[in-house]
Write an enzyme that holds these catalytic residues in place. Structure first.
Site, PDB file in Angstrom:
ATOM      1  N   HIS A  16      61.547  85.903  45.261  1.00  0.00           N
ATOM      2  CA  HIS A  16      62.901  85.659  45.780  1.00  0.00           C
ATOM      3  C   HIS A  16      63.493  84.456  45.041  1.00  0.00           C
ATOM      4  O   HIS A  16      62.814  83.448  44.864  1.00  0.00           O
ATOM      5  CB  HIS A  16      62.828  85.375  47.288  1.00  0.00           C
TER       6      HIS A  16
ATOM      7  N   GLY B  98      45.358  65.415  48.530  1.00  0.00           N
ATOM      8  CA  GLY B  98      44.872  64.083  48.196  1.00  0.00           C
ATOM      9  C   GLY B  98      45.853  63.305  47.352  1.00  0.00           C
ATOM     10  O   GLY B  98      47.015  63.666  47.212  1.00  0.00           O
TER      11      GLY B  98
ATOM     12  N   CYS C 254      49.914  59.579  46.912  1.00  0.00           N
ATOM     13  CA  CYS C 254      51.336  59.843  47.178  1.00  0.00           C
ATOM     14  C   CYS C 254      51.507  60.835  48.324  1.00  0.00           C
ATOM     15  O   CYS C 254      51.898  60.468  49.421  1.00  0.00           O
ATOM     16  CB  CYS C 254      52.023  60.356  45.914  1.00  0.00           C
TER      17      CYS C 254
ATOM     18  N   LYS D 103      61.764  58.024  47.564  1.00  0.00           N
ATOM     19  CA  LYS D 103      60.408  58.240  47.067  1.00  0.00           C
ATOM     20  C   LYS D 103      59.532  58.899  48.129  1.00  0.00           C
ATOM     21  O   LYS D 103      58.787  59.847  47.856  1.00  0.00           O
ATOM     22  CB  LYS D 103      59.805  56.891  46.644  1.00  0.00           C
TER      23      LYS D 103
END
Length: 412
Positions: free
Chosen positions: A240, A253, A256, A202
Protein backbone atom coordinates in the site's frame (compact mmCIF):
# COMPACT_ATOMS: atom_id res chain seq x y z
CA UNK A 1 36.90 28.25 15.21
CA UNK A 2 38.26 26.67 18.36
CA UNK A 3 35.88 23.86 19.31
CA UNK A 4 35.88 21.75 22.46
CA UNK A 5 33.92 18.48 22.36
CA UNK A 6 33.13 16.88 25.72
CA UNK A 7 32.50 13.16 25.39
CA UNK A 8 34.28 11.06 22.73
CA UNK A 9 31.88 8.17 22.35
CA UNK A 10 29.90 6.90 19.37
CA UNK A 11 28.72 10.44 18.52
CA UNK A 12 31.22 12.80 20.12
CA UNK A 13 34.34 11.43 18.44
CA UNK A 14 32.92 11.34 14.90
CA UNK A 15 31.54 14.85 15.42
CA UNK A 16 34.90 16.10 16.64
CA UNK A 17 36.69 14.46 13.71
CA UNK A 18 34.31 15.88 11.12
CA UNK A 19 34.64 19.40 12.53
CA UNK A 20 38.43 18.97 12.52
CA UNK A 21 38.32 17.87 8.89
CA UNK A 22 36.42 21.03 7.94
CA UNK A 23 38.82 23.73 9.04
CA UNK A 24 38.34 23.90 12.81
CA UNK A 25 40.79 23.33 15.64
CA UNK A 26 39.20 20.74 17.92
CA UNK A 27 40.00 19.54 21.41
CA UNK A 28 38.34 16.28 22.48
CA UNK A 29 37.68 15.68 26.17
CA UNK A 30 36.86 12.36 27.79
CA UNK A 31 37.21 10.74 31.20
CA UNK A 32 38.29 7.39 29.77
CA UNK A 33 42.12 7.26 29.67
CA UNK A 34 41.99 4.55 26.99
CA UNK A 35 40.05 6.87 24.68
CA UNK A 36 42.49 9.74 25.20
CA UNK A 37 45.56 7.54 24.78
CA UNK A 38 44.19 6.07 21.55
CA UNK A 39 43.29 9.52 20.20
CA UNK A 40 46.78 10.80 20.99
CA UNK A 41 48.07 8.10 18.63
CA UNK A 42 45.43 8.87 16.01
CA UNK A 43 43.53 5.69 16.86
CA UNK A 44 40.00 4.80 18.00
CA UNK A 45 38.59 2.12 20.27
CA UNK A 46 35.11 1.94 18.73
CA UNK A 47 34.02 0.33 15.48
CA UNK A 48 32.64 2.73 12.88
CA UNK A 49 33.01 2.76 9.11
CA UNK A 50 35.65 5.27 8.01
CA UNK A 51 36.31 6.64 11.49
CA UNK A 52 39.81 5.17 12.04
CA UNK A 53 41.08 6.69 8.80
CA UNK A 54 39.50 10.10 9.43
CA UNK A 55 40.76 10.33 13.00
CA UNK A 56 44.26 9.37 11.90
CA UNK A 57 44.22 12.11 9.26
CA UNK A 58 42.99 14.95 11.49
CA UNK A 59 45.26 14.00 14.40
CA UNK A 60 48.30 13.87 12.14
CA UNK A 61 47.25 17.23 10.67
CA UNK A 62 47.14 18.70 14.18
CA UNK A 63 43.49 19.74 13.97
CA UNK A 64 42.22 17.27 16.61
CA UNK A 65 43.91 16.48 19.90
CA UNK A 66 42.84 14.95 23.23
CA UNK A 67 42.59 16.69 26.60
CA UNK A 68 41.61 15.59 30.09
CA UNK A 69 39.59 18.75 30.77
CA UNK A 70 37.89 21.45 28.68
CA UNK A 71 40.04 24.27 27.37
CA UNK A 72 39.10 27.79 26.27
CA UNK A 73 37.24 27.68 22.97
CA UNK A 74 34.69 29.51 20.84
CA UNK A 75 32.21 26.64 20.92
CA UNK A 76 31.61 23.79 23.34
CA UNK A 77 29.72 20.66 22.32
CA UNK A 78 28.46 18.35 25.05
CA UNK A 79 28.06 14.80 23.75
CA UNK A 80 27.93 12.61 26.83
CA UNK A 81 25.66 9.65 27.71
CA UNK A 82 22.16 10.18 29.09
CA UNK A 83 21.41 6.73 30.52
CA UNK A 84 18.07 5.54 31.77
CA UNK A 85 17.64 4.63 35.44
CA UNK A 86 16.06 1.36 36.64
CA UNK A 87 12.85 3.30 37.31
CA UNK A 88 12.92 4.48 33.65
CA UNK A 89 13.79 8.05 34.66
CA UNK A 90 16.61 9.91 32.93
CA UNK A 91 20.10 10.10 34.43
CA UNK A 92 21.43 13.56 33.59
CA UNK A 93 24.47 13.35 35.86
CA UNK A 94 26.86 13.16 32.90
CA UNK A 95 25.32 16.27 31.35
CA UNK A 96 25.53 18.11 34.65
CA UNK A 97 29.15 17.09 35.16
CA UNK A 98 30.10 18.10 31.62
CA UNK A 99 28.41 21.48 32.00
CA UNK A 100 30.21 22.19 35.26
CA UNK A 101 33.53 21.28 33.67
CA UNK A 102 33.08 24.27 31.34
CA UNK A 103 32.77 26.86 34.12
CA UNK A 104 36.50 27.60 34.52
CA UNK A 105 36.98 28.37 30.82
CA UNK A 106 33.67 29.98 29.73
CA UNK A 107 33.82 33.54 28.43
CA UNK A 108 31.34 36.01 27.03
CA UNK A 109 30.23 35.21 23.49
CA UNK A 110 30.89 31.46 23.71
CA UNK A 111 28.53 28.95 22.11
CA UNK A 112 27.41 25.95 24.19
CA UNK A 113 25.58 23.14 22.42
CA UNK A 114 24.04 20.09 24.06
CA UNK A 115 24.06 17.21 21.57
CA UNK A 116 23.18 14.50 24.11
CA UNK A 117 19.64 13.19 23.70
CA UNK A 118 17.75 14.60 26.68
CA UNK A 119 14.25 15.07 28.10
CA UNK A 120 12.41 18.24 27.21
CA UNK A 121 13.58 21.07 29.44
CA UNK A 122 17.14 19.86 29.96
CA UNK A 123 18.66 22.94 28.33
CA UNK A 124 16.38 25.40 30.15
CA UNK A 125 16.16 23.69 33.54
CA UNK A 126 19.52 21.93 33.87
CA UNK A 127 22.10 23.43 31.52
CA UNK A 128 21.33 27.15 31.90
CA UNK A 129 21.40 27.22 35.74
CA UNK A 130 24.78 25.46 35.75
CA UNK A 131 26.24 27.81 33.15
CA UNK A 132 25.02 30.76 35.24
CA UNK A 133 27.36 29.58 38.02
CA UNK A 134 30.19 30.97 35.87
CA UNK A 135 29.00 34.48 36.68
CA UNK A 136 27.84 34.99 33.11
CA UNK A 137 24.19 35.41 32.15
CA UNK A 138 23.66 32.49 29.75
CA UNK A 139 20.71 34.24 28.08
CA UNK A 140 22.63 37.41 27.22
CA UNK A 141 26.34 36.60 27.51
CA UNK A 142 26.31 33.17 25.85
CA UNK A 143 24.70 31.38 22.94
CA UNK A 144 23.13 28.12 24.15
CA UNK A 145 20.98 25.40 22.65
CA UNK A 146 20.39 21.81 21.57
CA UNK A 147 21.28 20.20 18.25
CA UNK A 148 20.64 16.44 18.31
CA UNK A 149 22.36 14.02 15.96
CA UNK A 150 20.27 11.91 13.59
CA UNK A 151 22.63 9.09 12.66
CA UNK A 152 22.86 5.32 12.86
CA UNK A 153 25.93 3.23 13.70
CA UNK A 154 27.68 2.05 10.57
CA UNK A 155 26.82 5.24 8.69
CA UNK A 156 27.64 7.92 11.26
CA UNK A 157 30.17 9.89 9.21
CA UNK A 158 28.00 9.81 6.10
CA UNK A 159 24.82 10.82 7.91
CA UNK A 160 26.44 13.54 10.03
CA UNK A 161 27.17 15.32 6.77
CA UNK A 162 24.21 14.37 4.58
CA UNK A 163 21.24 14.39 6.99
CA UNK A 164 19.10 17.42 7.81
CA UNK A 165 19.75 18.91 11.24
CA UNK A 166 17.82 20.78 13.92
CA UNK A 167 19.35 23.85 15.56
CA UNK A 168 17.40 24.61 18.71
CA UNK A 169 18.35 27.73 20.61
CA UNK A 170 17.27 29.38 23.87
CA UNK A 171 16.63 32.39 21.65
CA UNK A 172 16.73 33.07 17.87
CA UNK A 173 20.30 34.38 18.11
CA UNK A 174 21.49 31.13 19.66
CA UNK A 175 19.69 29.02 17.05
CA UNK A 176 21.36 31.05 14.29
CA UNK A 177 24.82 30.61 15.85
CA UNK A 178 24.29 26.84 16.11
CA UNK A 179 23.10 26.70 12.51
CA UNK A 180 26.11 28.68 11.27
CA UNK A 181 28.54 26.34 13.04
CA UNK A 182 27.06 23.13 11.62
CA UNK A 183 26.80 24.63 8.15
CA UNK A 184 30.56 24.20 7.93
CA UNK A 185 30.02 20.52 7.11
CA UNK A 186 26.29 19.68 6.98
CA UNK A 187 25.05 19.33 3.40
CA UNK A 188 21.45 18.71 4.44
CA UNK A 189 19.04 21.45 5.51
CA UNK A 190 19.41 23.00 8.96
CA UNK A 191 16.17 24.07 10.62
CA UNK A 192 16.24 26.66 13.39
CA UNK A 193 13.79 26.33 16.28
CA UNK A 194 13.61 26.49 20.08
CA UNK A 195 15.76 24.30 22.33
CA UNK A 196 12.73 22.52 23.81
CA UNK A 197 11.28 21.79 20.35
CA UNK A 198 14.64 20.36 19.26
CA UNK A 199 14.72 18.16 22.37
CA UNK A 200 11.25 16.77 21.73
CA UNK A 201 11.90 16.41 18.00
CA UNK A 202 14.75 13.97 18.63
CA UNK A 203 12.68 12.00 21.13
CA UNK A 204 9.60 11.92 18.90
CA UNK A 205 11.55 10.64 15.89
CA UNK A 206 12.80 7.61 17.78
CA UNK A 207 9.50 7.08 19.56
CA UNK A 208 7.72 6.92 16.19
CA UNK A 209 9.94 3.99 15.27
CA UNK A 210 9.46 2.32 18.65
CA UNK A 211 5.66 2.52 18.32
CA UNK A 212 5.84 1.12 14.78
CA UNK A 213 8.07 -1.78 15.89
CA UNK A 214 5.72 -2.49 18.80
CA UNK A 215 2.86 -2.74 16.30
CA UNK A 216 4.91 -5.21 14.25
CA UNK A 217 5.74 -7.27 17.33
CA UNK A 218 2.10 -7.34 18.37
CA UNK A 219 1.16 -8.45 14.87
CA UNK A 220 3.77 -11.22 15.12
CA UNK A 221 2.16 -12.56 18.28
CA UNK A 222 -1.31 -12.35 16.74
CA UNK A 223 -0.16 -14.05 13.54
CA UNK A 224 1.38 -16.93 15.49
CA UNK A 225 -1.94 -17.48 17.25
CA UNK A 226 -3.82 -17.39 13.93
CA UNK A 227 -1.32 -19.54 11.98
CA UNK A 228 -0.49 -16.66 9.64
CA UNK A 229 2.99 -15.69 8.39
CA UNK A 230 3.61 -12.19 9.77
CA UNK A 231 6.49 -11.53 7.37
CA UNK A 232 4.28 -12.20 4.35
CA UNK A 233 1.51 -10.15 5.94
CA UNK A 234 3.75 -7.11 6.50
CA UNK A 235 5.22 -7.40 3.01
CA UNK A 236 1.75 -7.36 1.49
CA UNK A 237 0.57 -4.51 3.72
CA UNK A 238 3.57 -2.44 2.70
CA UNK A 239 2.53 -2.69 -0.93
CA UNK A 240 0.00 0.00 0.00
CA UNK A 241 1.47 3.40 -0.95
CA UNK A 242 0.77 4.90 2.48
CA UNK A 243 1.71 1.96 4.72
CA UNK A 244 5.18 1.26 6.12
CA UNK A 245 5.04 -1.34 8.89
CA UNK A 246 8.43 -2.06 10.47
CA UNK A 247 9.84 -5.53 11.17
CA UNK A 248 9.22 -7.62 14.30
CA UNK A 249 12.06 -9.13 16.29
CA UNK A 250 13.31 -10.27 19.71
CA UNK A 251 13.15 -6.75 21.15
CA UNK A 252 14.49 -3.24 20.66
CA UNK A 253 17.94 -2.07 21.69
CA UNK A 254 20.37 0.77 21.29
CA UNK A 255 20.67 4.01 23.20
CA UNK A 256 17.96 5.71 21.14
CA UNK A 257 14.81 3.76 20.35
CA UNK A 258 14.87 1.72 23.55
CA UNK A 259 15.46 4.78 25.74
CA UNK A 260 14.09 7.97 24.21
CA UNK A 261 10.39 7.13 24.55
CA UNK A 262 10.84 6.93 28.32
CA UNK A 263 12.16 10.51 28.30
CA UNK A 264 8.80 11.65 26.88
CA UNK A 265 6.80 9.48 29.27
CA UNK A 266 8.85 10.82 32.17
CA UNK A 267 7.63 14.37 31.54
CA UNK A 268 3.98 13.59 30.88
CA UNK A 269 3.23 10.06 32.14
CA UNK A 270 -0.51 10.68 32.27
CA UNK A 271 -0.59 11.54 28.56
CA UNK A 272 2.03 9.19 27.06
CA UNK A 273 -0.23 6.14 27.02
CA UNK A 274 0.53 4.76 23.54
CA UNK A 275 4.22 5.48 24.07
CA UNK A 276 4.33 3.56 27.34
CA UNK A 277 2.34 0.62 25.97
CA UNK A 278 4.68 0.39 22.99
CA UNK A 279 7.71 0.38 25.27
CA UNK A 280 6.16 -2.36 27.38
CA UNK A 281 5.36 -4.38 24.25
CA UNK A 282 8.89 -4.20 22.91
CA UNK A 283 10.40 -4.83 26.34
CA UNK A 284 8.30 -8.01 26.56
CA UNK A 285 9.83 -9.61 23.47
CA UNK A 286 12.92 -11.24 25.05
CA UNK A 287 10.66 -13.08 27.51
CA UNK A 288 8.28 -14.00 24.68
CA UNK A 289 11.16 -15.41 22.63
CA UNK A 290 12.45 -17.28 25.68
CA UNK A 291 9.05 -18.91 26.13
CA UNK A 292 9.10 -20.11 22.53
CA UNK A 293 12.61 -21.48 23.06
CA UNK A 294 11.42 -23.47 26.07
CA UNK A 295 8.51 -24.84 24.04
CA UNK A 296 10.93 -26.04 21.35
CA UNK A 297 13.17 -27.60 24.00
CA UNK A 298 10.36 -29.23 25.94
CA UNK A 299 11.52 -32.59 27.22
CA UNK A 300 15.22 -31.89 26.59
CA UNK A 301 17.36 -32.55 29.65
CA UNK A 302 19.93 -29.86 30.53
CA UNK A 303 19.44 -27.97 27.26
CA UNK A 304 22.10 -25.94 25.52
CA UNK A 305 21.24 -23.01 23.24
CA UNK A 306 23.69 -21.33 20.88
CA UNK A 307 22.83 -17.70 20.17
CA UNK A 308 24.02 -16.07 16.96
CA UNK A 309 24.46 -12.33 17.46
CA UNK A 310 24.40 -10.27 20.65
CA UNK A 311 24.58 -6.64 19.44
CA UNK A 312 21.50 -4.48 19.31
CA UNK A 313 21.54 -4.22 15.50
CA UNK A 314 23.32 -5.95 12.61
CA UNK A 315 26.90 -5.37 11.48
CA UNK A 316 28.01 -3.19 14.42
CA UNK A 317 29.75 -3.90 17.73
CA UNK A 318 27.31 -1.87 19.84
CA UNK A 319 25.61 -3.90 22.59
CA UNK A 320 23.90 -1.00 24.41
CA UNK A 321 20.42 -2.02 25.59
CA UNK A 322 20.59 -5.13 23.41
CA UNK A 323 17.49 -7.30 23.94
CA UNK A 324 19.65 -10.37 23.29
CA UNK A 325 21.51 -9.72 26.54
CA UNK A 326 18.19 -9.86 28.41
CA UNK A 327 17.19 -12.98 26.48
CA UNK A 328 20.41 -14.67 27.61
CA UNK A 329 19.70 -13.77 31.23
CA UNK A 330 16.16 -15.13 31.04
CA UNK A 331 17.27 -18.41 29.45
CA UNK A 332 20.03 -18.89 32.02
CA UNK A 333 17.50 -18.28 34.81
CA UNK A 334 15.44 -21.09 33.28
CA UNK A 335 18.42 -23.44 33.56
CA UNK A 336 19.56 -23.25 29.94
CA UNK A 337 23.26 -23.42 29.12
CA UNK A 338 23.82 -20.53 26.70
CA UNK A 339 26.73 -20.14 24.28
CA UNK A 340 27.16 -17.04 22.08
CA UNK A 341 28.84 -16.23 18.79
CA UNK A 342 29.13 -12.73 17.37
CA UNK A 343 31.83 -11.77 14.85
CA UNK A 344 31.58 -8.10 15.84
CA UNK A 345 32.23 -8.59 19.57
CA UNK A 346 35.73 -9.77 20.52
CA UNK A 347 34.46 -11.65 23.56
CA UNK A 348 32.18 -13.80 21.39
CA UNK A 349 34.06 -13.92 18.08
CA UNK A 350 35.12 -17.53 18.44
CA UNK A 351 34.57 -20.65 16.38
CA UNK A 352 30.89 -20.94 15.51
CA UNK A 353 31.15 -24.72 15.26
CA UNK A 354 32.60 -24.93 18.75
CA UNK A 355 29.73 -22.77 20.01
CA UNK A 356 27.23 -25.16 18.39
CA UNK A 357 28.85 -28.31 19.78
CA UNK A 358 26.26 -30.45 21.61
CA UNK A 359 23.68 -27.63 21.38
CA UNK A 360 19.98 -28.41 21.26
CA UNK A 361 18.97 -25.25 19.47
CA UNK A 362 20.59 -22.42 17.53
CA UNK A 363 18.86 -19.05 17.75
CA UNK A 364 19.53 -16.22 15.32
CA UNK A 365 19.21 -13.06 17.38
CA UNK A 366 20.94 -10.53 15.11
CA UNK A 367 20.92 -10.56 11.32
CA UNK A 368 24.62 -9.92 10.71
CA UNK A 369 25.45 -10.36 7.02
CA UNK A 370 28.27 -12.68 8.06
CA UNK A 371 25.68 -15.22 9.20
CA UNK A 372 24.50 -15.67 5.62
CA UNK A 373 27.59 -17.83 5.13
CA UNK A 374 26.98 -20.15 8.07
CA UNK A 375 27.95 -23.79 7.39
CA UNK A 376 24.49 -25.24 8.00
CA UNK A 377 25.39 -28.90 7.53
CA UNK A 378 28.47 -28.74 9.76
CA UNK A 379 26.50 -26.90 12.44
CA UNK A 380 23.80 -29.56 12.37
CA UNK A 381 26.37 -32.33 12.67
CA UNK A 382 27.92 -30.65 15.72
CA UNK A 383 24.62 -30.42 17.60
CA UNK A 384 22.84 -32.83 19.91
CA UNK A 385 19.35 -31.79 18.74
CA UNK A 386 19.00 -30.03 15.39
CA UNK A 387 16.66 -27.12 16.11
CA UNK A 388 16.97 -23.64 14.60
CA UNK A 389 14.95 -20.59 15.69
CA UNK A 390 15.24 -17.54 13.41
CA UNK A 391 13.89 -14.45 15.22
CA UNK A 392 14.64 -12.23 12.21
CA UNK A 393 13.35 -14.34 9.29
CA UNK A 394 16.81 -13.80 7.84
CA UNK A 395 18.15 -17.17 6.78
CA UNK A 396 16.97 -19.58 4.10
CA UNK A 397 14.59 -21.84 6.01
CA UNK A 398 14.53 -24.44 3.22
CA UNK A 399 18.33 -24.65 3.18
CA UNK A 400 18.30 -25.13 6.94
CA UNK A 401 15.78 -27.94 6.62
CA UNK A 402 17.86 -29.63 3.92
CA UNK A 403 20.79 -29.50 6.35
CA UNK A 404 18.68 -31.44 8.84
CA UNK A 405 17.26 -28.68 11.03
CA UNK A 406 13.77 -28.39 12.44
CA UNK A 407 13.13 -24.69 11.76
CA UNK A 408 11.04 -22.20 13.74
CA UNK A 409 10.61 -18.53 12.81
CA UNK A 410 9.29 -15.71 14.98
CA UNK A 411 5.86 -14.62 13.79
CA UNK A 412 5.04 -17.83 11.95
Amino acid sequence: MQICVIGLGYIGLPTAAVFAAHGHQVVGVDKNPAVLEALKKGEVIIEEVGLPQLVKEVVEAGSLRPAEAPEAADAFIISVPTPIKPDKGSDLSYVESAARSLLPVLKKGDLVILESTSPVGTVDDVLLPILAESGLDPKTDLYVGHSPERVIPGKILEELIQNDRIAGGINPESAKKISELYKTFVKGEIYETTASTAELCKLAENTYRDVNIAFANELAKICESLDINVWELISLCNKHPRVNIHQPGPGVGGHCIAVDPWFIAEKRPELAKIIRLSRDTNDSMPAYVADRVMEILKGVDQPKVGILGVTYKPDVDDMRESPILELIEILEEKGVNVAVNDPFVKKYAGDVLEMAKDADLLLLGVHHKAFLDLPFEQLAQAMRNKNFFDTRNFLDAEALRKAGFSVSVLGI
